[in-house]
Design a protein around this motif. Structure first.
Motif, PDB file in Angstrom:
ATOM      1  N   ASN A 151     -85.645  46.688 -38.770  1.00  0.00           N
ATOM      2  CA  ASN A 151     -84.887  47.529 -39.693  1.00  0.00           C
ATOM      3  C   ASN A 151     -84.882  46.914 -41.086  1.00  0.00           C
ATOM      4  O   ASN A 151     -85.031  47.617 -42.108  1.00  0.00           O
ATOM      5  CB  ASN A 151     -83.451  47.745 -39.201  1.00  0.00           C
ATOM      6  CG  ASN A 151     -83.379  48.756 -38.081  1.00  0.00           C
ATOM      7  OD1 ASN A 151     -84.298  49.548 -37.875  1.00  0.00           O
ATOM      8  ND2 ASN A 151     -82.296  48.702 -37.321  1.00  0.00           N
ATOM      9  N   GLU A 152     -84.710  45.589 -41.190  1.00  0.00           N
ATOM     10  CA  GLU A 152     -84.734  44.895 -42.503  1.00  0.00           C
ATOM     11  C   GLU A 152     -86.097  45.020 -43.134  1.00  0.00           C
ATOM     12  O   GLU A 152     -86.221  45.259 -44.357  1.00  0.00           O
ATOM     13  CB  GLU A 152     -84.346  43.424 -42.328  1.00  0.00           C
ATOM     14  CG  GLU A 152     -82.896  43.194 -41.987  1.00  0.00           C
ATOM     15  CD  GLU A 152     -81.963  43.625 -43.111  1.00  0.00           C
ATOM     16  OE1 GLU A 152     -82.294  43.418 -44.296  1.00  0.00           O
ATOM     17  OE2 GLU A 152     -80.895  44.183 -42.787  1.00  0.00           O
ATOM     18  N   VAL A 153     -87.162  44.838 -42.356  1.00  0.00           N
ATOM     19  CA  VAL A 153     -88.518  44.970 -42.884  1.00  0.00           C
ATOM     20  C   VAL A 153     -88.733  46.392 -43.370  1.00  0.00           C
ATOM     21  O   VAL A 153     -89.331  46.616 -44.442  1.00  0.00           O
ATOM     22  CB  VAL A 153     -89.559  44.575 -41.820  1.00  0.00           C
ATOM     23  CG1 VAL A 153     -90.967  44.943 -42.248  1.00  0.00           C
ATOM     24  CG2 VAL A 153     -89.481  43.096 -41.527  1.00  0.00           C
ATOM     25  N   GLU A 201     -86.541  48.520 -44.518  1.00  0.00           N
ATOM     26  CA  GLU A 201     -85.795  48.727 -45.766  1.00  0.00           C
ATOM     27  C   GLU A 201     -86.472  48.042 -46.942  1.00  0.00           C
ATOM     28  O   GLU A 201     -86.579  48.589 -48.037  1.00  0.00           O
ATOM     29  CB  GLU A 201     -84.357  48.211 -45.617  1.00  0.00           C
ATOM     30  CG  GLU A 201     -83.465  49.122 -44.820  1.00  0.00           C
ATOM     31  CD  GLU A 201     -82.039  48.572 -44.719  1.00  0.00           C
ATOM     32  OE1 GLU A 201     -81.620  47.799 -45.609  1.00  0.00           O
ATOM     33  OE2 GLU A 201     -81.371  48.936 -43.733  1.00  0.00           O
ATOM     34  N   ALA A 202     -86.962  46.823 -46.720  1.00  0.00           N
ATOM     35  CA  ALA A 202     -87.565  46.047 -47.813  1.00  0.00           C
ATOM     36  C   ALA A 202     -88.937  46.571 -48.178  1.00  0.00           C
ATOM     37  O   ALA A 202     -89.297  46.660 -49.359  1.00  0.00           O
ATOM     38  CB  ALA A 202     -87.652  44.569 -47.409  1.00  0.00           C
ATOM     39  N   ALA A 203     -89.738  46.921 -47.183  1.00  0.00           N
ATOM     40  CA  ALA A 203     -91.118  47.351 -47.446  1.00  0.00           C
ATOM     41  C   ALA A 203     -91.213  48.842 -47.738  1.00  0.00           C
ATOM     42  O   ALA A 203     -92.224  49.298 -48.261  1.00  0.00           O
ATOM     43  CB  ALA A 203     -91.998  46.980 -46.261  1.00  0.00           C
ATOM     44  N   GLY A 204     -90.214  49.596 -47.392  1.00  0.00           N
ATOM     45  CA  GLY A 204     -90.252  51.033 -47.650  1.00  0.00           C
ATOM     46  C   GLY A 204     -91.240  51.741 -46.750  1.00  0.00           C
ATOM     47  O   GLY A 204     -91.106  51.742 -45.544  1.00  0.00           O
TER      48      GLY A 204
END
Length: 180
Positions: A172-174, A176-179
């Motif tokens: 989920n973090e990846v 959000e960060a990578a789009g």
């Protein structure tokens, strides 16, 4: 209430014949009866009941109903219904096919009487003794009498859930960060 002895040694002929026809390979309740035999006798419960008064339902039967109820995970209502309607239970309890059973409240009253007289341990010991005599429990061998193995399995599942949740959070973090 008074205790009038009931002989559980003999299974009624018609009950045995029909049960064997319906369950040619047997089932749990029938195997319990066939392997362990009549585990309890009304005489085992004499001290729990006065000599005078109206007759009680056989405590030996109620004890066996309690064992079957536990083995199948049934409520009192379901157990009383099984006594009334199930052929395999009638076989295990040495009941006639036409026996109408008893009210479910009798089971809780019986358990309360056992606990009050501190006789509940005797019920467990009788089952263990009968199982030992039938060769189902070996003396001197390592026996599991606690829930350590269940706790270990639960711990393993919890660790797996932690790994899955950590992986989900990281993805989920990846995302959000990578789009895209």
């Amino acid at each position: 209430m008074s205790l009038r002895g009931v002989d559980l040694a003999e299974i009624p002929e018609e009950t045995a014949r029909v049960a064997r026809a319906v369950f040619p390979k047997g089932c749990l309740a029938m195997r319990i009866r066939d392997v362990l035999g009549p585990v309890f006798a009304d005489a085992d419960f004499e001290e729990l009941f006065p000599a005078r008064g109206r007759p009680v339902i056989s405590p030996a039967r109620l004890a066996l109903v309690s064992v079957l109820q536990f083995a199948e995970g049934l409520t009192d209502r379901q157990a009383a219904h099984a006594v009334r309607s199930r052929l395999d239970w009638k076989y295990a309890l040495s009941l006639e096919l036409t026996d109408t059973g008893f009210d479910f409240s009798v089971l809780s009253e019986f358990r309360a009487r056992l606990v009050e007289a501190d006789a509940d341990r005797a019920l467990f010991d009788a089952v263990v003794t009968a199982a030992g005599e039938a060769g189902l429990v070996k003396a001197g061998k390592r026996q599991r009498t606690d829930a350590t193995h269940v706790l270990a399995a639960t711990r393993d599942l919890n660790r797996l859930e932690f790994v899955v949740e950590t992986l989900r959070a990281a993805l989920n973090e990846v995302a959000e960060a990578a789009g895209d």
